[in-house]
Design an enzyme around this catalytic site. Structure first.
Site, PDB file in Angstrom:
ATOM      1  N   ASN A 178       0.858  -1.357   0.033  1.00 62.68           N
ATOM      2  CA  ASN A 178       0.110  -0.251  -0.076  1.00 62.68           C
ATOM      3  C   ASN A 178       0.942   1.152  -0.022  1.00 62.68           C
ATOM      4  OD1 ASN A 178       0.475   0.556   2.969  1.00 62.68           O
ATOM      5  ND2 ASN A 178      -0.510  -1.209   3.010  1.00 62.68           N
ATOM      6  N   ARG A 179       0.335   2.422  -0.120  1.00 67.60           N
ATOM      7  CA  ARG A 179       1.003   3.642  -0.108  1.00 67.60           C
ATOM      8  C   ARG A 179       1.697   4.304   1.055  1.00 67.60           C
ATOM      9  NH1 ARG A 179      -3.294   3.914  -3.950  1.00 67.60           N
ATOM     10  NH2 ARG A 179      -2.474   4.164  -6.017  1.00 67.60           N
TER      11      ARG A 179
END
Length: 420
Positions: free
Chosen positions: A225-226
């Protein structure tokens, strides 16, 4: 002067930062060269910077360098520009004073109210926030005289940052290293916005997870994920400055500077993070699950790189299995008497944030939940944050937009109220 170094305040986007009058003091230590990067940090944010070195500081970095970087004249004594009464005017007009490095000698002189040069005189006049970033050998930092001077300054409302741990002059290593300039600048701005750091977490042991976890598909691909880990590390920064012993179990955070004195345990997968958090939970007084863990992982990890476009294209269908719920597991350990820690979780939501946040808090059983809205690319990887703090007892506090360090201050204030 290095190419690309700004010598004048630069424009910044509306609302990002209010330009301030900043005094950067520089004492006579080998780390004086790092003050050049600190000056640049402030000028590139649009601040007006006046550098006040001591005479000994100029043995390490010349006045011309400080003048070129700040765009302002440099003086060391009170008998220059006497007609301007500099030490009074500079102290009265300053919005923030940051001294980096602050040597043992400088700290001693400020603690005893000395005013024998322009820097100490200006500090004695100032009513704005004052932040000292120590840099000295470990033995000097731990010396009872220095410890007493630091305690005196903190009692008077001056923020003395915790030094970093690492390589010192020569072959020595330990606490006493100057924190990185960008860290000093961010902590100083936080002090200016929220007030001096108080030692309210002295003796507490804090365990924080930070960053995103990654689940391998094959040796070159992963599910992730970011999350950058910036909020988790900011929580660690503030906890360390408030006196806590900090351990961070960190996923994808390699580019971040660890908080002063913190132990950082590097992990990759959610199961790695779960193992490290569980091993340390029993010793923690506060646990904050700020990591953005991968909820699912591939059922199996390929030993070699998977090829696309083949008759047996394994990339076209990846079977996923659910990862363990780390936060819920930590709450279960507390309910079983295996830890007495106060437990705080995070929730990243894209819609109906409060509704989903309240449901998650009830489902997980944590003491408090920080709810973020991540719609439109917000929060992840950014320098600012906002959201809501939800308490298990039904309380709700809106956290207004601020830097992640400012948000960390608000979160710790709430945690400390909850733990009383």
């Amino acid at each position: 002067m290095s190419e690309g170094v700004s010598t004048q305040p630069q424009a910044v986007p509306d609302g990002a930062h209010t330009p301030a009058n900043v005094i950067v003091g520089v004492a006579g230590g080998i780390a004086a060269y790092k003050a050049c990067h600190l000056i640049r940090n402030f000028t590139e944010r649009g601040d007006s910077v006046r550098v006040i070195p001591t005479e000994n500081a100029l043995r390490f970095v010349g006045a011309a360098t400080f003048e070129a970087l700040s765009g302002n004249p440099v003086d060391t004594g009170v008998f220059t520009r006497v007609d301007e009464v500099q030490h009074v005017r500079l102290g009265q007009e300053a919005d923030l004073i940051v001294v980096a490095p602050a040597t043992a000698d400088l700290i001693a002189r400020v603690a005893t109210g000395r005013a024998d040069d322009l820097l100490t005189s200006t500090i004695l006049v100032a009513t704005c926030p004052v932040v000292l970033a120590p840099a000295m050998h470990t033995e000097m930092w731990r010396n009872p005289a220095t410890r007493a001077n630091v305690a005196t300054l903190r009692e008077r409302g001056i923020t003395v940052l915790e030094p970093a741990h690492g390589r010192l002059t020569g072959k020595d290593s330990g606490p006493g290293r100057l924190p990185e300039p960008d860290v000093i600048a961010e902590l100083a701005r936080t002090v200016a916005a929220t007030g001096p750091f108080e030692r309210t977490l002295e003796g507490k042991r804090v365990l924080i997870s930070a960053g995103g976890t990654q689940e391998n598909i094959d040796p070159v691909r992963f599910i992730g994920n970011r999350s950058s880990g910036k909020q988790g590390f900011a929580l660690g920064d503030i906890a360390a400055q408030r006196g806590a012993a900090v351990t961070i179990v960190a996923g994808n955070t390699d580019e971040l500077e660890p908080p002063a004195g913190a132990e950082v345990v590097r992990v990759r997968s959610t199961r790695d993070l779960e193992r490290e958090m569980n091993e340390r939970a029993a010793d923690a007084d506060v646990i904050i699950m700020a990591a953005a863990v991968a909820d699912f992982r591939p059922e199996s990890e390929a030993g070699t790189k998977l090829k696309k476009g083949t008759s047996d294209d394994a990339l076209s269908t990846i079977h996923l299995v659910e990862n363990p719920d780390v936060l819920k597991g930590l709450v279960a350990k507390r309910d079983a008497g295996e830890t007495d820690a106060t437990i705080i979780g995070f929730a990243a939501e894209t819609d109906h944030e409060l509704e989903h946040g309240r449901a998650k808090l009830a489902r997980k059983g944590a003491d408090m939940l920080m709810v973020n809205s991540v719609s439109g690319g917000g929060v992840f990887g950014q320098d600012r944050n906002r959201g809501w703090l939800l308490a298990a007892g039904g309380g709700e506090e809106e956290i207004p937009d601020g830097t992640k360090h400012e948000v960390a201050v608000r979160i710790w204030d709430a945690v400390e109220r909850l733990s009383r």
